[in-house]
Design an enzyme around this catalytic site. Structure first.
Site, PDB file in Angstrom:
ATOM      1  N   GLU A   1      -3.380   9.333   8.080  1.00 47.57           N
ATOM      2  CA  GLU A   1      -1.125   8.325   8.153  1.00 47.57           C
ATOM      3  C   GLU A   1      -1.282  10.007   9.317  1.00 47.57           C
ATOM      4  OE1 GLU A   1       0.808   7.132   6.055  1.00 47.57           O
ATOM      5  OE2 GLU A   1      -1.088   6.070   5.419  1.00 47.57           O
TER       6      GLU A   1
ATOM      7  N   HIS B   1      -7.336   2.706   3.646  1.00 45.01           N
ATOM      8  CA  HIS B   1      -7.007   3.350   4.551  1.00 45.01           C
ATOM      9  C   HIS B   1      -8.511   3.672   5.659  1.00 45.01           C
ATOM     10  CE1 HIS B   1      -3.220   5.041   2.811  1.00 45.01           C
ATOM     11  NE2 HIS B   1      -2.785   5.169   4.385  1.00 45.01           N
TER      12      HIS B   1
ATOM     13  N   CYS C   1     -11.092   2.892   0.276  1.00 38.69           N
ATOM     14  CA  CYS C   1      -9.520   2.685   0.518  1.00 38.69           C
ATOM     15  C   CYS C   1      -9.681   2.460   1.279  1.00 38.69           C
ATOM     16  CB  CYS C   1      -9.585   4.856   0.806  1.00 38.69           C
ATOM     17  SG  CYS C   1      -7.543   4.859   0.895  1.00 38.69           S
TER      18      CYS C   1
ATOM     19  N   ASP D   1       1.328  -1.190   0.373  1.00 37.19           N
ATOM     20  CA  ASP D   1       0.224   0.590   0.137  1.00 37.19           C
ATOM     21  C   ASP D   1       0.807   1.185  -0.261  1.00 37.19           C
ATOM     22  OD1 ASP D   1      -2.565   2.175   0.153  1.00 37.19           O
ATOM     23  OD2 ASP D   1      -2.013   1.522   2.483  1.00 37.19           O
ATOM     24  N   SER D   2       0.375   2.222  -0.036  1.00 34.32           N
ATOM     25  CA  SER D   2       0.764   3.778  -0.138  1.00 34.32           C
ATOM     26  C   SER D   2       1.277   3.814   1.252  1.00 34.32           C
ATOM     27  CB  SER D   2       0.307   5.041  -0.659  1.00 34.32           C
ATOM     28  OG  SER D   2      -0.625   4.645   0.176  1.00 34.32           O
TER      29      SER D   2
ATOM     30  N   CYS E   1      -4.371  -1.610  -1.688  1.00 32.39           N
ATOM     31  CA  CYS E   1      -4.341  -0.486  -1.891  1.00 32.39           C
ATOM     32  C   CYS E   1      -5.789  -0.091  -3.315  1.00 32.39           C
ATOM     33  CB  CYS E   1      -3.145   0.350  -2.684  1.00 32.39           C
ATOM     34  SG  CYS E   1      -2.756   2.074  -3.248  1.00 32.39           S
TER      35      CYS E   1
HETATM   36  N1  DGL Z   1      -4.833   3.089   1.127  1.00 30.87           N
HETATM   37  C1  DGL Z   1      -4.736   3.427  -0.308  1.00 30.87           C
HETATM   38  C2  DGL Z   1      -6.232   3.076  -0.943  1.00 30.87           C
HETATM   39  O1  DGL Z   1      -6.615   2.111  -0.938  1.00 30.87           O
HETATM   40  C3  DGL Z   1      -4.350   5.179   0.046  1.00 30.87           C
HETATM   41  C4  DGL Z   1      -3.962   5.431  -1.310  1.00 30.87           C
HETATM   42  C5  DGL Z   1      -3.691   6.910  -1.393  1.00 30.87           C
HETATM   43  O2  DGL Z   1      -2.192   6.636  -0.910  1.00 30.87           O
HETATM   44  O3  DGL Z   1      -3.498   8.182  -1.636  1.00 30.87           O
HETATM   45  O4  DGL Z   1      -6.512   4.036  -2.050  1.00 30.87           O
END
Ligand code: DGL
Length: 267
Positions: free
Chosen positions: A155, A187, A185, A15-16, A78
């Site tokens: 974050e 997050h 998402c 993931d990011s 992600c």
């Molecule tokens: N968890 C990522 C997603 O599901 C986060 C996206 C991001 O980094 O903007 O899209």
């Protein structure tokens, strides 16, 4: 689909940032003996506002790194990267690759009673239209809303704050009549309590983490015994990562910092 030779290898999850830990948690509860490598690209988070080609490039780079680390399968935990790169990576990668969007769509289909579904996600995910197309193909009515600031709030470890609540009100106050809301998402499950307070109890929230883990579990033959270790590869500040991840479940396992500018030549 699982090749016998991949069985003893770790599964890579990326993931990011910390969002994919929501998926990892569900995977670990179903596959307790399985080792995982979790790649958190916090040096480049958020992906959601970046051009699709750039996100595809990040995803290709991370997949190559994970393959060099001998993973036997990869979960793109992600939505933004799944929307941008899953079709390409699923055909070009020599091990199974799973995304989180189809599982989220499936969970919403199971859960909705009225057929009126909302989806919230990053700008990249919402503007790709991938959820909308897949849900509409099932005959569901769809409302989609991008919530770009949510990722930053999570974050920064502020998921339970009054700022998070104000943002949720801002993004969700114009919602139409829906009975199901997909957290599109990874997050966003961290914001689940705040979002549920804002939308009220009549709307059920869908997180793709559980269904994604079910899909992987059904396709993957785990080792019969094993320690179930997790190693975290983090491109940003490892202390900040540990601090934020603490709000999910803490970080079990080693954290290995990676220099993102040298990713193509690592390990
Ligand atoms: N968890 C990522 C997603 O599901 C986060 C996206 C991001 O980094 O903007 O899209």
């Amino acid at each position: 689909m699982t090749r016998p030779s991949t069985r003893s290898r770790p599964i890579g999850v990326f993931d990011s940032g910390v969002g994919g830990l929501t998926v990892l948690k569900e995977l670990r509860s179903r596959l307790p003996n399985q080792d995982f490598l979790y790649f958190s690209d916090t040096a480049r988070v958020p992906y959601g506002r970046k051009p699709k080609e750039m996100v595809c490039g990040f995803a290709r780079q991370i997949v190559s790194f994970l393959l060099r680390m001998q993973v036997g399968g990869i979960v793109i935990a992600c939505n933004t990267a799944s929307a941008a790169a899953l079709p390409e990576l699923a055909t070009s990668t020599p091990v199974p690759v799973w995304g989180v969007i189809d599982p989220g769509v499936e969970a919403a289909r199971r859960q909705t009673r009225t057929g009126r579904v909302g989806v919230i996600g990053t700008l990249g995910t919402v503007s790709s239209g991938v959820y909308q197309r897949k849900l509409e193909a099932l005959g569901l009515w769809v409302w989609a809303q991008a919530c770009p600031l949510f990722v930053h709030v999570v974050e920064e470890g502020l998921a339970g704050s009054s700022d998070a609540q104000a943002l949720a009100q801002h993004y969700l106050s114009a919602r139409p009549d829906i009975d199901t809301l997909i957290l599109g998402c990874t997050h966003y499950p961290m914001l689940g309590p705040v979002i549920q307070r804002v939308v009220g109890p009549s709307i059920s929230l869908v997180s793709s983490a559980v269904v994604t883990a079910e899909v992987v579990n059904a396709a993957w033959e785990p080792p019969a015994a094993g320690a179930g270790r997790v190693t975290h590869y983090v491109t940003g500040d490892p202390l900040a990562y540990r601090h934020t991840a603490h709000f999910i479940d803490g970080v079990e396992g080693d954290i290995v910092p990676l220099d993102v500018t040298r990713l193509d030549s690592l390990p």
